[in-house]
Design an enzyme around this catalytic site. Structure first.
Site, PDB file in Angstrom:
ATOM      1  N   LYS A  32      28.041  41.587  30.774  1.00  0.00           N
ATOM      2  CA  LYS A  32      29.498  41.803  30.786  1.00  0.00           C
ATOM      3  C   LYS A  32      30.157  40.845  29.811  1.00  0.00           C
ATOM      4  CE  LYS A  32      32.572  40.487  34.163  1.00  0.00           C
ATOM      5  NZ  LYS A  32      33.841  39.981  33.594  1.00  0.00           N
ATOM      6  N   ASP A  59      34.711  44.258  29.505  1.00  0.00           N
ATOM      7  CA  ASP A  59      35.699  44.103  30.591  1.00  0.00           C
ATOM      8  C   ASP A  59      37.031  43.635  30.001  1.00  0.00           C
ATOM      9  OD1 ASP A  59      36.963  43.542  33.018  1.00  0.00           O
ATOM     10  OD2 ASP A  59      35.824  41.705  33.378  1.00  0.00           O
ATOM     11  N   LYS A  61      40.040  45.478  30.556  1.00  0.00           N
ATOM     12  CA  LYS A  61      41.116  45.882  31.479  1.00  0.00           C
ATOM     13  C   LYS A  61      42.365  46.377  30.755  1.00  0.00           C
ATOM     14  CE  LYS A  61      39.749  42.585  35.118  1.00  0.00           C
ATOM     15  NZ  LYS A  61      38.784  41.722  34.455  1.00  0.00           N
ATOM     16  N   ASP A  64      48.415  49.984  29.000  1.00  0.00           N
ATOM     17  CA  ASP A  64      49.523  50.137  28.040  1.00  0.00           C
ATOM     18  C   ASP A  64      49.971  51.591  28.105  1.00  0.00           C
ATOM     19  OD1 ASP A  64      51.257  49.825  25.769  1.00  0.00           O
ATOM     20  OD2 ASP A  64      49.946  48.242  25.008  1.00  0.00           O
ATOM     21  N   THR A 119      41.721  41.031  42.743  1.00  0.00           N
ATOM     22  CA  THR A 119      41.493  40.264  43.973  1.00  0.00           C
ATOM     23  C   THR A 119      42.374  39.012  44.027  1.00  0.00           C
ATOM     24  OG1 THR A 119      39.566  39.357  42.853  1.00  0.00           O
ATOM     25  CG2 THR A 119      39.169  41.022  44.530  1.00  0.00           C
ATOM     26  N   ARG A 211      28.359  32.946  37.560  1.00  0.00           N
ATOM     27  CA  ARG A 211      27.867  31.581  37.712  1.00  0.00           C
ATOM     28  C   ARG A 211      26.563  31.410  38.484  1.00  0.00           C
ATOM     29  NH1 ARG A 211      33.763  29.931  39.344  1.00  0.00           N
ATOM     30  NH2 ARG A 211      33.568  32.127  39.934  1.00  0.00           N
TER      31      ARG A 211
HETATM   32  O1  C5P Z   1      30.897  33.582  38.249  1.00  0.00           O
HETATM   33  P1  C5P Z   1      31.173  34.751  39.116  1.00  0.00           P
HETATM   34  O2  C5P Z   1      29.917  35.394  39.704  1.00  0.00           O
HETATM   35  O3  C5P Z   1      32.225  34.499  40.153  1.00  0.00           O
HETATM   36  O4  C5P Z   1      31.760  35.825  38.085  1.00  0.00           O
HETATM   37  C1  C5P Z   1      32.252  37.058  38.496  1.00  0.00           C
HETATM   38  C2  C5P Z   1      32.767  37.833  37.321  1.00  0.00           C
HETATM   39  O5  C5P Z   1      33.425  38.993  37.789  1.00  0.00           O
HETATM   40  C3  C5P Z   1      33.793  37.086  36.470  1.00  0.00           C
HETATM   41  O6  C5P Z   1      33.642  37.544  35.120  1.00  0.00           O
HETATM   42  C4  C5P Z   1      35.111  37.523  37.057  1.00  0.00           C
HETATM   43  O7  C5P Z   1      36.152  37.495  36.119  1.00  0.00           O
HETATM   44  C5  C5P Z   1      34.796  38.970  37.442  1.00  0.00           C
HETATM   45  N1  C5P Z   1      35.633  39.517  38.504  1.00  0.00           N
HETATM   46  C6  C5P Z   1      35.720  38.949  39.760  1.00  0.00           C
HETATM   47  N2  C5P Z   1      36.513  39.508  40.716  1.00  0.00           N
HETATM   48  C7  C5P Z   1      37.210  40.599  40.447  1.00  0.00           C
HETATM   49  C8  C5P Z   1      37.132  41.191  39.195  1.00  0.00           C
HETATM   50  C9  C5P Z   1      36.339  40.614  38.229  1.00  0.00           C
HETATM   51  O8  C5P Z   1      35.086  37.943  40.033  1.00  0.00           O
HETATM   52  N3  C5P Z   1      37.923  41.153  41.396  1.00  0.00           N
END
Ligand code: C5P
Length: 232
Positions: A32, A59, A61, A64, A119, A211
């Site tokens: 991603k 990603d 998003k 417009d 979220t 992460r």
């Molecule tokens: O590091 P982590 O596992 O939390 O990363 C989750 C990824 O998913 C990040 O790129 C974050 O921006 C994305 N994301 C999220 N929650 C959402 C939409 C996207 O954590 N509702």
């Protein structure tokens, strides 16, 4: 497409990202690319990662007017990415225009999925700032149904919502779910999480994991653990 683990490459530069992907040797995880990396490095980073043989979820998003989104989607489609997304809040007209823009002359196109309510938006901020007064769970499901009716392929949602989305929109409507953590791992700033195995059990089609893989001392091992738990 079957179930897969998508690695969120939330890095600030191409150098860091490629160095990270080099660790995987022959393996080619689904990647991603988000706003930070794309705005820092531009479309070239997409071409580079694609040329290395990875599938890409871009990603960005989009949100417009329909004509602008249609044209932007046509550009992204030429980058040969595998999944792109937009905000369902852009309305049906925007989502339909996006699909048109995304469709290549040969009829193929990347998958298009919708973000429902972020979220980071909660009931209070949605009511106060957006004047939407329905329960947020109903709003999310309404956006998912609207995206499905517009012809989109799925939504980004919490794994906690995946089963409900499939009930409402069908099993073929994709649920792409971030908020995944190992049972023994750090939750960090994610509030409502599931393990890869739990996400599989509730029917997520793709998990987006950042992460727990990117910050692991052994990222390849962490990725393989995700694959083992989620894909089996
Ligand atoms: O590091 P982590 O596992 O939390 O990363 C989750 C990824 O998913 C990040 O790129 C974050 O921006 C994305 N994301 C999220 N929650 C959402 C939409 C996207 O954590 N509702």
């Amino acid at each position: 497409m079957g179930k897969d683990v998508i690695v969120a490459c939330d890095f600030a530069s191409a150098a860091q990202t490629l160095q990270f992907l080099d660790k995987f040797k022959g393996r080619k995880p689904f990647v991603k690319i988000g706003m930070e990396l794309y705005y820092a490095e531009g479309p070239e980073i997409v071409r580079q990662i694609k040329a290395r043989g990875h599938k890409i979820f871009l990603d960005l998003k989009l949100h417009d007017i329909p004509n602008t989104v249609k044209k932007a989607m046509a550009v992204l489609s030429r980058l040969d990415v595998d999944i792109v997304n937009l905000h369902a809040a852009g309305t049906t007209a925007m989502m339909e225009a996006a699909l048109q823009g995304l469709t290549r002359p040969d009829g193929t196109r990347p998958l298009l999925i919708a973000v429902t309510q972020l979220t980071s938006t909660d009931q209070e901020s949605m009511e106060r700032d957006l004047l939407i007064r329905e329960p947020i769970a109903d709003v999310v499901m309404h956006y998912a149904r609207t995206a499905k009716a517009a012809g989109l392929d799925g939504v980004v949602c919490s794994p906690l919502e995946a089963a409900k989305v499939h009930d409402a929109c069908g099993v073929d409507f994709l649920t792409v779910t971030p908020g995944v953590r190992f049972a023994d791992g750090d939750v960090g700033d994610q509030k409502r999480v599931m393990t890869p195995a739990q996400a599989k059990a509730v029917g997520s089609d793709y998990i987006v994991v950042g992460r727990p893989i990117t910050a692991a001392s052994d990222p390849v091992g962490a990725y393989e653990r995700c694959i083992e738990e989620f894909v089996g």
